[in-house]
Design an enzyme around this catalytic site. Sequence first.
Site, PDB file in Angstrom:
ATOM      1  N   ASP A 121      -9.158   1.462 -24.177  1.00 55.45           N
ATOM      2  CA  ASP A 121      -9.339   2.397 -23.211  1.00 55.45           C
ATOM      3  C   ASP A 121      -8.039   2.758 -22.555  1.00 55.45           C
ATOM      4  O   ASP A 121      -7.094   1.867 -22.561  1.00 55.45           O
ATOM      5  CB  ASP A 121     -10.281   2.082 -22.182  1.00 55.45           C
ATOM      6  CG  ASP A 121     -10.442   3.101 -21.246  1.00 55.45           C
ATOM      7  OD1 ASP A 121     -10.675   4.142 -21.553  1.00 55.45           O
ATOM      8  OD2 ASP A 121     -10.644   2.612 -19.988  1.00 55.45           O
ATOM      9  N   ASP A 142      -7.635   5.203 -19.151  1.00 54.14           N
ATOM     10  CA  ASP A 142      -7.658   5.240 -17.540  1.00 54.14           C
ATOM     11  C   ASP A 142      -8.456   3.907 -16.981  1.00 54.14           C
ATOM     12  O   ASP A 142      -9.534   3.795 -17.556  1.00 54.14           O
ATOM     13  CB  ASP A 142      -8.528   6.541 -17.405  1.00 54.14           C
ATOM     14  CG  ASP A 142      -7.688   7.602 -17.171  1.00 54.14           C
ATOM     15  OD1 ASP A 142      -6.405   7.803 -17.683  1.00 54.14           O
ATOM     16  OD2 ASP A 142      -8.475   8.779 -17.147  1.00 54.14           O
ATOM     17  N   ASP A 160     -12.886  -1.084 -19.061  1.00 53.42           N
ATOM     18  CA  ASP A 160     -12.805  -1.513 -17.833  1.00 53.42           C
ATOM     19  C   ASP A 160     -14.313  -0.897 -17.354  1.00 53.42           C
ATOM     20  O   ASP A 160     -14.887  -1.278 -16.177  1.00 53.42           O
ATOM     21  CB  ASP A 160     -11.905  -1.018 -17.011  1.00 53.42           C
ATOM     22  CG  ASP A 160     -11.760   0.545 -16.855  1.00 53.42           C
ATOM     23  OD1 ASP A 160     -11.744   1.249 -17.871  1.00 53.42           O
ATOM     24  OD2 ASP A 160     -11.882   0.839 -15.805  1.00 53.42           O
TER      25      ASP A 160
END
Length: 277
Positions: free
Chosen positions: A10, A12, A216
């Site tokens: 990922d 961001d 996250d």
Amino acid sequence: MIMKLIVFTDMDGTILDFNTYSYEESLPAIRYLKQYGIPIVLCSAKTISEIMLYQRELDIADPFIAENGSVIKIPKGYFKINIRDALDEGNKLTIELGLKIDRLKEIIKPSLQRVNVNYKLFTEMSVEEIAADSSLPLEQARLARERLYSETIKIIGGESEVRKALKALMEAGLNCSYGGRYIIVNHGSNKGYAVQKLTELYRREYGEVITCAFGDSKSDESMLRAVDIPILVKNAFGNWTDIEVPNLIKIDDIGPRGFKSGVEKVLHPIIERLLSN
């Protein structure tokens, strides 16, 4: 290496700082992986244009997955195998997995109007509006608006309005993710499905592979489920997102620092073992 290691990540809140979009803390880990020729596949809600910008800055030339799994982009000549479902577009091959933006908006607008939620769509906001609202520089705000298979929605109101909007969009059959700023929607695919599709291409090219993914947030759950080594870093609030993934490895660091720690603690021993075989 006898066996190929593939790293999906990922952006961001993982390799990029959630608030500043800086990748400085993840750079040492990225350089380490590149040193051994390990593919780094960026897998993000970001647009094709946004990801290509970061690929240039980070000197990454691997395939990537954009708009939450809606599309896969592969450099032409990257794989020797024939990819039958890929569109030939310039110097890249494109595998479309999601519904295109015009059709998507035909579902979004009546769904939100039905529940009387006020909203703005990124594709209909000005670049200046997006920059002011997201803290992105103007050029990156322009790239963020170039959505082809997904839409970013700003809900005007509090958490109750967001919950109402999410419920309406999901009832309309859309995939939704909400990271605290915006709702991002697409239809027909997710990160996990795109990761599986791309992993199959790597297997056809190299034979046996080991797959790893870093994330996250809740939107990364399907991606983490699709790999051999799922790694969760702490989010911007210093917490691990509550997700259920078998054999999930939790790293006790936030965002880019967590990515660096995960590469050092989890992947370094695997790479050393592969190199010694």
